[in-house]
Design a protein around this motif. Sequence first.
Motif, mmCIF file in Angstrom:
data_model
loop_
_atom_site.group_PDB
_atom_site.id
_atom_site.type_symbol
_atom_site.label_atom_id
_atom_site.label_comp_id
_atom_site.label_asym_id
_atom_site.label_seq_id
_atom_site.Cartn_x
_atom_site.Cartn_y
_atom_site.Cartn_z
ATOM 1 N N HIS A 162 0.849 -1.236 0.026
ATOM 2 C CA HIS A 162 0.188 0.173 -0.067
ATOM 3 C C HIS A 162 0.764 1.245 -0.062
ATOM 4 N N LYS A 163 2.085 1.162 0.669
ATOM 5 C CA LYS A 163 3.021 2.363 0.648
ATOM 6 C C LYS A 163 3.522 2.676 -0.739
ATOM 7 N N LYS A 164 3.800 1.386 -1.292
ATOM 8 C CA LYS A 164 4.386 1.765 -2.862
ATOM 9 C C LYS A 164 3.226 2.260 -3.640
ATOM 10 N N VAL A 165 1.882 1.656 -3.372
ATOM 11 C CA VAL A 165 0.900 2.495 -4.243
ATOM 12 C C VAL A 165 0.608 3.688 -4.070
ATOM 13 N N ARG A 166 0.802 4.205 -2.829
ATOM 14 C CA ARG A 166 0.425 5.717 -2.427
ATOM 15 C C ARG A 166 1.804 6.401 -3.061
ATOM 16 N N ALA A 167 3.067 5.828 -2.993
ATOM 17 C CA ALA A 167 4.173 6.840 -3.671
ATOM 18 C C ALA A 167 3.911 6.815 -5.058
ATOM 19 N N GLY A 168 3.436 5.734 -5.470
ATOM 20 C CA GLY A 168 3.027 5.609 -7.033
ATOM 21 C C GLY A 168 1.990 6.946 -7.501
ATOM 22 N N PHE A 169 0.908 6.978 -6.779
ATOM 23 C CA PHE A 169 -0.048 8.010 -7.063
ATOM 24 C C PHE A 169 0.593 9.443 -7.019
ATOM 25 N N LEU A 170 1.421 9.550 -5.964
ATOM 26 C CA LEU A 170 2.077 10.968 -5.776
ATOM 27 C C LEU A 170 2.963 11.187 -7.011
ATOM 28 N N LYS A 171 3.575 10.234 -7.656
ATOM 29 C CA LYS A 171 4.365 10.442 -8.635
ATOM 30 C C LYS A 171 3.767 10.776 -10.142
ATOM 31 N N ILE A 172 2.450 9.983 -10.200
ATOM 32 C CA ILE A 172 1.618 10.310 -11.527
ATOM 33 C C ILE A 172 1.136 11.653 -11.035
ATOM 34 N N ALA A 173 0.639 12.122 -10.088
ATOM 35 C CA ALA A 173 0.260 13.565 -9.963
ATOM 36 C C ALA A 173 1.141 14.583 -10.045
ATOM 37 N N GLU A 174 2.288 14.161 -9.673
ATOM 38 C CA GLU A 174 3.463 15.171 -10.019
ATOM 39 C C GLU A 174 3.858 15.381 -11.347
ATOM 40 N N ARG A 175 3.496 14.311 -12.381
ATOM 41 C CA ARG A 175 3.932 14.418 -13.622
ATOM 42 C C ARG A 175 2.797 15.136 -14.504
ATOM 43 N N GLU A 176 1.620 15.207 -13.798
ATOM 44 C CA GLU A 176 0.377 15.827 -14.421
ATOM 45 C C GLU A 176 -0.144 16.928 -13.622
ATOM 46 N N PRO A 177 0.367 17.880 -13.138
ATOM 47 C CA PRO A 177 -0.188 18.828 -12.232
ATOM 48 C C PRO A 177 -1.439 19.419 -12.711
ATOM 49 N N SER A 178 -1.376 19.827 -13.813
ATOM 50 C CA SER A 178 -2.913 20.476 -14.578
ATOM 51 C C SER A 178 -4.117 19.497 -14.181
ATOM 52 N N ARG A 179 -4.013 18.052 -14.376
ATOM 53 C CA ARG A 179 -5.131 17.303 -13.923
ATOM 54 C C ARG A 179 -5.265 16.979 -12.625
ATOM 55 N N PHE A 180 -4.276 16.755 -12.023
ATOM 56 C CA PHE A 180 -4.461 16.331 -10.659
ATOM 57 C C PHE A 180 -4.525 17.403 -9.412
ATOM 58 N N ILE A 181 -5.697 17.156 -8.728
ATOM 59 C CA ILE A 181 -5.810 18.054 -7.420
ATOM 60 C C ILE A 181 -5.474 17.060 -6.122
#
Length: 207
Positions: free
Chosen positions: A161-180
Amino acid sequence: MFISFEGTEGAGKTTQISNVSRELISLGYKVLKTHEPGGTLIGEEIRGILLNSNNTAMEPITELLLYNAARNQHIKEKIIPALKDNIIVLTDRFSDSTIAYQGYGRGIDLDIIMALDNIATMGLRPDITFLLDIEDIDVGLKRNLEIKKTDRFELEEIEFHKKVRAGFLKIAEREPSRFIILDGKMPLIELSNKIINIIKERLNVIK
Ligand code: Z5A
């Protein structure tokens, strides 16, 4: 408008989608509230296989293919027709969950994940993605334990679950205009108001 809600277990996605949907309907908007895996008859059958806690023998690639199969059906049968009818689509999870869980969590090569995603989604992406983030994974897992929710993923180790959370944050970092990114530990109503205000602002811009 196509809006997805993402996050780790028990982050509050389902609760927020209900609140947001109720508010948007009261404002006169047409809303489709849906979820993945599932959202169609075929998708719900696939969901049954994916979440069945007896299916411990499932291979990571089998899992990946099943999520994509359910998603393709969901997009074609539900999401695209709704968007064409000017219905606001609120989905509990979408492609980012596959990147986070099967990619960062299970460790499947991200190039394979993205190649399959292109086939399943035909490039469809949400206009806004709310990532309900909870730093302490235990908080969400305990919330689900309290409501006796135990599927194949709740049985995973905390490290997964920690890896999944870190993954979500990485994805969000790559697409700041889509993610809140919002704190999933915020009081329920405060969080709902924040999300609703953001959506209202975007809808006004579109008008
Ligand atoms: N998965 C995947 O691996 N790959 C993919 O591509 C996709 C999915 C699409 C789907 O399970 C599983 O499939 C999921 C990822 C994987 N892993 N799991 N498990 P699901 O659809 O059954 O479950 P989920 O999407 O993970 O949602 P959830 O665990 O049920 O949580 P939630 O929807 O985020 O939370 P909730 O149901 O709104 O709230 C949980 C409890 O917390 C409930 O009692 C609420 O009253 C309480 N809550 C909610 N918000 C708050 C706040 N702010 N404060 C206090 N308490 C709160």
